[in-house]
Motif scaffolding. Structure first.
Motif, mmCIF file in Angstrom:
data_model
loop_
_atom_site.group_PDB
_atom_site.id
_atom_site.type_symbol
_atom_site.label_atom_id
_atom_site.label_comp_id
_atom_site.label_asym_id
_atom_site.label_seq_id
_atom_site.Cartn_x
_atom_site.Cartn_y
_atom_site.Cartn_z
ATOM 1 N N LEU A 188 0.842 -1.196 0.000
ATOM 2 C CA LEU A 188 0.000 0.000 0.000
ATOM 3 C C LEU A 188 0.878 1.248 0.000
ATOM 4 C CD1 LEU A 188 -2.864 1.074 -0.125
ATOM 5 C CD2 LEU A 188 -2.957 1.000 2.378
ATOM 6 N N LYS A 189 1.550 1.476 -1.104
ATOM 7 C CA LYS A 189 2.216 2.704 -1.535
ATOM 8 C C LYS A 189 3.492 3.106 -0.816
ATOM 9 C CE LYS A 189 0.498 7.052 0.528
ATOM 10 N NZ LYS A 189 -0.338 8.242 0.260
ATOM 11 N N ARG A 190 3.792 2.558 0.343
ATOM 12 C CA ARG A 190 4.915 3.079 1.104
ATOM 13 C C ARG A 190 6.259 2.583 0.564
ATOM 14 N NH1 ARG A 190 3.295 6.075 5.260
ATOM 15 N NH2 ARG A 190 1.113 5.815 5.864
ATOM 16 N N LEU A 191 7.278 3.446 0.707
ATOM 17 C CA LEU A 191 8.629 3.133 0.273
ATOM 18 C C LEU A 191 9.586 3.459 1.408
ATOM 19 C CD1 LEU A 191 10.342 2.213 -2.202
ATOM 20 C CD2 LEU A 191 10.649 4.641 -2.729
ATOM 21 N N TYR A 192 10.530 2.546 1.645
ATOM 22 C CA TYR A 192 11.458 2.679 2.759
ATOM 23 C C TYR A 192 12.898 2.579 2.268
ATOM 24 C CZ TYR A 192 7.293 1.809 5.567
ATOM 25 O OH TYR A 192 6.043 1.879 6.123
ATOM 26 N N THR A 209 8.287 7.645 1.637
ATOM 27 C CA THR A 209 7.084 7.693 0.805
ATOM 28 C C THR A 209 6.775 9.131 0.382
ATOM 29 O OG1 THR A 209 6.215 5.817 2.045
ATOM 30 C CG2 THR A 209 4.651 7.054 0.687
ATOM 31 N N ALA A 210 6.564 9.334 -0.904
ATOM 32 C CA ALA A 210 6.237 10.669 -1.416
ATOM 33 C C ALA A 210 4.735 10.914 -1.355
ATOM 34 C CB ALA A 210 6.727 10.814 -2.854
ATOM 35 N N LEU A 211 4.351 12.155 -1.144
ATOM 36 C CA LEU A 211 2.931 12.500 -1.111
ATOM 37 C C LEU A 211 2.255 12.197 -2.440
ATOM 38 C CD1 LEU A 211 3.038 15.905 0.820
ATOM 39 C CD2 LEU A 211 2.256 13.685 1.684
ATOM 40 N N PHE A 244 7.737 6.552 -10.849
ATOM 41 C CA PHE A 244 8.356 7.741 -10.274
ATOM 42 C C PHE A 244 9.861 7.527 -10.182
ATOM 43 C CE2 PHE A 244 4.023 7.721 -8.880
ATOM 44 C CZ PHE A 244 3.644 9.050 -8.776
ATOM 45 N N ASN A 245 10.622 8.625 -10.208
ATOM 46 C CA ASN A 245 12.065 8.509 -10.022
ATOM 47 C C ASN A 245 12.556 9.533 -9.012
ATOM 48 O OD1 ASN A 245 12.002 10.797 -12.077
ATOM 49 N ND2 ASN A 245 14.214 10.630 -11.702
ATOM 50 N N THR A 252 13.151 13.536 -2.728
ATOM 51 C CA THR A 252 12.102 14.024 -3.622
ATOM 52 C C THR A 252 11.894 13.019 -4.738
ATOM 53 O OG1 THR A 252 13.697 15.248 -4.994
ATOM 54 C CG2 THR A 252 12.669 16.439 -3.145
ATOM 55 N N PHE A 253 10.677 13.013 -5.296
ATOM 56 C CA PHE A 253 10.345 12.137 -6.412
ATOM 57 C C PHE A 253 9.647 12.936 -7.505
ATOM 58 C CE2 PHE A 253 10.976 8.905 -3.217
ATOM 59 C CZ PHE A 253 11.465 7.822 -3.924
ATOM 60 N N ASN A 254 9.844 12.501 -8.749
ATOM 61 C CA ASN A 254 9.186 13.106 -9.900
ATOM 62 C C ASN A 254 8.461 12.032 -10.699
ATOM 63 O OD1 ASN A 254 10.393 15.855 -9.643
ATOM 64 N ND2 ASN A 254 12.287 14.711 -10.005
ATOM 65 N N LYS A 255 7.398 12.426 -11.363
ATOM 66 C CA LYS A 255 6.721 11.523 -12.274
ATOM 67 C C LYS A 255 7.644 11.195 -13.446
ATOM 68 C CE LYS A 255 1.929 12.754 -11.230
ATOM 69 N NZ LYS A 255 0.642 13.240 -11.775
ATOM 70 N N ALA A 256 7.693 9.917 -13.836
ATOM 71 C CA ALA A 256 8.672 9.509 -14.838
ATOM 72 C C ALA A 256 8.095 8.583 -15.911
ATOM 73 C CB ALA A 256 9.857 8.840 -14.175
ATOM 74 N N ALA A 257 6.784 8.414 -15.942
ATOM 75 C CA ALA A 257 6.202 7.436 -16.867
ATOM 76 C C ALA A 257 6.112 7.924 -18.299
ATOM 77 C CB ALA A 257 4.820 7.028 -16.379
ATOM 78 N N GLY A 258 6.153 9.271 -18.497
ATOM 79 C CA GLY A 258 6.055 9.784 -19.860
ATOM 80 C C GLY A 258 4.798 9.292 -20.551
#
Length: 261
Positions: A188-192, A209-211, A244-245, A252-258
């Motif tokens: 469920l979305k979390r990243l560690y 985890t990014a918002l 995301f990357n 920080t994370f950015n959308k990366a799917a293009g």
């Protein structure tokens, strides 16, 4: 990504989907590939001829697999990690010896349960076990005795790997430079992020985890082998933004799917 292929298994062709595959990262000049196939076990080839038959090296519903550097050991699992084995194969893919190695007390394994070898030290494995991250620091010390029981040898269980109820580890990525940094995602979305994971006694991570992350299943974490601050994370589920990357270790994370969405 899962791939559906026509594969020459034994003397006939079978349409199968490979959940995972593995190569020998320590010797990428050989032709050895292993793959965990849906409903068809784990398969092995050492040939570049596409029509040559593959050899089945492990039964059950194929899952994650791994090859230690220079084929010093092979690791195969079946669905829900009902069984994880360390195997010695000869040059033709025939099993010479084996030992079941999943940890005593492991539970809540997901259907396609991940584990990874440390690329800097193949003596170390990280294994998802429900909300806990397990580490084995002495894979080489496990004798291939043919025993089919789970073991405690070498295993350390994280005490607070996911400090949230009803979330399980679903993906693991590990660094090369610098070494021993582990990223893992949840159902469920979390990243560690866990630094010095080879030495940590309680395997307690930092939540990165990014918002912007969707409330979805983390399906993969990929770490740049040249720079552990660069990573990509993907999410499965319908109608969610999925890739995301980060270039700063998860700050920080950015959308990366293009245009892949």
């Amino acid at each position: 990504a899962s791939t559906v292929v026509w594969t020459p298994l034994n003397n006939g062709y079978v349409t199968t989907m490979f959940y995972t595959c593995a190569i020998d990262q320590g010797n990428q000049n050989n032709n050895i590939i292993c793959g965990g196939a849906q409903d068809n076990g784990t398969w092995y080839t050492n040939s570049t001829v596409p029509t040559n038959p593959w050899k089945q090296v492990h039964g059950g519903d194929g899952a994650y697999c791994a090859i230690a550097d220079n084929q010093s050991a092979f690791y195969f699992a079946i669905q829900s990690l009902r069984r994880l084995v360390k195997v010695n194969l000869d040059a033709n893919g025939n099993q010479v010896s084996f030992r079941r190695i999943d940890p005593i007390g492991g539970k809540d394994f997901i259907w396609m349960n991940p584990y990874v070898l440390d690329p800097n030290n193949n003596n170390i494995m990280y294994l998802a076990g429900g909300k806990y991250l397990w580490r084995n620091n002495n894979l080489r010390g496990i004798p291939l005795s043919g025993n089919n029981d789970s073991i405690s040898f070498g295993w350390t269980k994280g005490s607070d790997s996911i400090p949230i109820r009803n979330e399980f580890i679903s993906a693991i990525g590990i660094s090369s430079k610098p070494a021993h940094r582990v990223y893992y995602g949840s159902t469920l979305k979390r990243l560690y992020r866990l630094d010095s994971a080879d030495l940590s006694q309680n395997l307690k991570p930092k939540d990165i985890t990014a918002l912007a992350f969707p409330s979805a299943y983390v399906s993969c974490v990929a770490v740049d082998p040249r720079n552990a601050d660069r990573l990509m994370v993907s999410f499965s589920n319908y109608n969610v933004y999925s890739i995301f990357n980060s270039d700063d270790g998860g700050k920080t994370f950015n959308k990366a799917a293009g245009n892949l969405e």
